[in-house]
Design an enzyme around this catalytic site. Structure first.
Site: not given
Length: 328
Positions: A53, A21, A130, A58
């Site tokens: 990941d 991220w 998510h 993001y």
């Protein structure tokens, strides 16, 4: 680098993963250029990290694109882990405000196609809901469709990435008990062991791997955050109250005796505490520089805590690391 299995999927994953991220958002106190992001990703691969990941949210796909561009020629060597469920296509993200969620079968099909395009691949190894709320977790049709995508080979495994302020303990335990998930992603560190410890025990019963994010307690366990730290307005760590940071620093002082006995730094103790749990599949530190990356990667060495040392930490945790919380 040591590798483990991702729960029932049996996908081999590096113990230390790359939390991506930071290359899509500036929510960790630093804006990372695309050139620097690519250098970090390539260096991570050189260090043996195969687990990356990310999430479509993001940077509205920016992080996925960087990963796809960097690894397109060695795709088979990389484990792509991404997340879906936020409608990034019809809403603007303002600050840290939450975007609308669409955890349904139709949006799943659409979001998956977009992530495949951005990642420049025809399959995704690890695909997560998510921050789902309970109504999504209880949508059996949705999880059946995810199972069918695994059967078709479009995704290799699926699971749930939990958000503590959105969907947390009940959602996680329900997912483990009622769905064919391979893993659960959650906040878990030596200072914040609940409800992660419950997920670890239940995951062990059902062969569900645990992905541990925020292993450094937002920088407190690496020494990068102190009671004097002033966070930028965009820095996600600003959600940590100063009182929590002060108490955390006191707890760290009281656990230094264990680190000193092992000849470790507090950061090393923090990461190896997590890696000492056999149900952990991957630890996901937030990485903002090659120096940080190399520091975390070298902690995957198999020299972890034994049962007695883990029990000692458990007792300390139960006693709040001997910190009087009434001081708050």
């Amino acid at each position: 680098m040591i590798y483990r299995k991702l729960g029932r999927s049996n996908i081999p994953v590096s113990e230390i993963g790359f939390g991506a991220w930071s290359i899509g958002l500036n929510w960790w106190g630093k804006t990372i250029t695309e050139e620097e992001s690519r250098r970090m990703l390539k260096r991570a691969h050189d260090l043996g990290i195969n687990f990356y990941d990310t999430a479509d949210i993001y940077g509205k796909g920016k992080s996925e694109k960087l990963i796809g561009e960097t690894f397109k020629d060695i795709r088979e060597q990389i484990i792509y882990s991404t997340k879906w469920g936020y409608d990034i296509y019809h809403a603007d993200q303002i600050g840290h405000s939450e975007l609308p969620q669409k955890h349904d079968t139709e949006f799943l099909k659409f979001a998956l196609k977009q992530s495949l395009l951005r990642l420049q691949t025809d399959y995704i190894d690890v695909y997560s809901l998510h921050n789902p709320k309970m109504h999504a977790i209880q949508n059996y049709e949705l999880f059946q469709h995810l199972d069918s995508l695994v059967h078709e080979g479009i995704i290799k495994s699926h699971g749930v990435a939990l958000g503590p302020a959105i969907g947390w303990e009940n959602e996680g335990r329900y997912s483990i008990r009622n769905h064919n998930i391979s893993y659960l992603q959650t906040v878990y560190n030596i200072l914040e062991q609940e409800p992660g410890s419950k997920f670890l025990s239940e995951g062990a019963e059902r062969n569900v791997g645990i992905l541990a994010r925020v292993p450094d307690a937002s920088g407190v366990l690496t020494g990068k955050v102190t009671e004097k730290t002033n966070f930028d307005k965009d820095d996600h760590r600003g959600n940590r109250k100063k009182e929590w940071i002060i108490q955390a620093l006191k707890k760290i002082e009281n656990m230094k005796c264990i680190a000193d006995e092992k000849g470790w730094t507090i950061t090393e103790l923090a990461i190896k505490f997590i890696l000492s749990q056999p149900q952990i599949s991957v630890v996901l530190p937030t990485i903002t520089s090659i120096e940080e990356l190399e520091g975390f990667a070298q902690l995957s060495d198999g020299k972890y805590l034994n049962r007695d040392e883990m029990h000692r930490i458990s007792v300390m945790y139960d006693n709040n690391f001997y910190v009087d919380t009434k001081a708050n």
